[in-house]
Scaffold this active site. Structure first.
Site, short mmCIF file in Angstrom:
data_model
loop_
_atom_site.label_atom_id
_atom_site.label_comp_id
_atom_site.label_asym_id
_atom_site.label_seq_id
_atom_site.Cartn_x
_atom_site.Cartn_y
_atom_site.Cartn_z
N HIS A 1 3.77 3.49 27.10
CA HIS A 1 3.12 2.53 28.00
C HIS A 1 2.97 1.16 27.32
CE1 HIS A 1 0.05 1.76 31.32
NE2 HIS A 1 -0.18 0.76 30.49
N GLU A 2 2.51 1.18 26.05
CA GLU A 2 2.28 -0.09 25.34
C GLU A 2 3.58 -0.76 24.94
OE1 GLU A 2 -0.58 -1.18 25.78
OE2 GLU A 2 -1.49 0.74 26.28
N HIS B 1 4.90 -2.52 27.87
CA HIS B 1 4.20 -3.80 28.10
C HIS B 1 4.88 -4.92 27.31
CE1 HIS B 1 0.68 -3.50 30.62
NE2 HIS B 1 0.20 -2.45 29.99
N CYS C 1 -3.58 1.55 34.20
CA CYS C 1 -3.37 0.39 33.34
C CYS C 1 -4.52 -0.59 33.59
CB CYS C 1 -2.04 -0.27 33.69
SG CYS C 1 -1.68 -1.74 32.73
N LEU C 2 -5.06 -1.16 32.52
CA LEU C 2 -6.16 -2.11 32.67
C LEU C 2 -5.75 -3.33 33.49
CD1 LEU C 2 -7.67 -2.04 29.06
CD2 LEU C 2 -8.57 -0.91 31.09
N GLN D 1 -1.61 -8.45 27.76
CA GLN D 1 -2.73 -8.18 28.67
C GLN D 1 -3.94 -9.06 28.40
OE1 GLN D 1 -2.55 -3.71 28.02
NE2 GLN D 1 -3.06 -3.84 30.18
N GLY E 1 -5.55 1.93 25.33
CA GLY E 1 -4.49 1.12 24.75
C GLY E 1 -4.52 -0.27 25.35
ZN LIG Z 1 -1.16 -1.04 30.65
#
Ligand SMILES: [Zn+2]
Length: 171
Positions: free
Chosen positions: A135-136, A139, A93-94, A51, A46
């Site tokens: 999660h998204e 964000h 998380c990236l 991000q 995701g």
């Molecule tokens: Zn993330």
């Protein structure tokens, strides 16, 4: 185009993203395409627009890691409208590479979102997909998954990141 992933510490990750009001444009299609490309390059399931430094309410998800094209999901202006049950599992998380923590989340989640054409749809996901929806969406509200763990663990991660920043290993 593959964007570099913005890491924890950049303000864009902790700001509420802006609602998208223009649909079906070449610009939006290109952004969605670039987000999938950037997500696959970073091996994520995701990715939210903040991000890649874009403060807009847009996220892409593919829990099949690019194996099944029909699993590609685009969520524009998503909202969580229902949640049920609980699941406990590891989350990463990236924007916080190398860290993973156990996070308890609802097991079944329904989102209402718009697609690239602006059409509203609702979708229910379980387990990993439910986790990705939450999660998204978090964000896009300027919230990272580490806000769902204990303050003690969060401080430990923050301290480790500060060290990495000082050593110029976090940018
Ligand atoms: Zn993330």
């Amino acid at each position: 185009m593959i964007y570099p992933i913005v890491k924890y510490g950049q303000p864009v990750l902790e700001q509420k993203a802006e609602t998208i009001t223009e649909f079906d444009t070449a610009e939006l299609r290109k952004l969605v395409e670039d987000m999938f490309e950037s997500m696959y390059a970073a091996r994520g399931v995701g990715l939210a627009a903040p991000q890649i430094g874009v403060g807009k309410r847009l996220a892409v998800i593919d829990i099949s890691n690019g194996e099944e094209p029909e699993k590609k999901l685009v969520l524009i202006n998503p909202e969580v409208i229902a949640k049920e049950g609980t699941q406990t599992g590891e989350e990463g998380c990236l924007s916080l590479p190398t860290f993973r923590e156990t996070v308890t989340r609802p097991k079944t989640v329904t989102v209402r979102a718009q697609d690239v054409e602006g059409k509203t749809f609702e979708m229910t996901g379980e387990d990993l997909l439910a986790r990705a929806f939450l999660h998204e969406t978090d964000h896009l509200n300027g919230r990272l998954y580490i806000t769902h763990i204990s303050p003690l663990k969060r401080d430990l991660i923050r301290r480790k990141i500060r060290k990495l920043q000082k050593a110029n290993e976090w940018s």
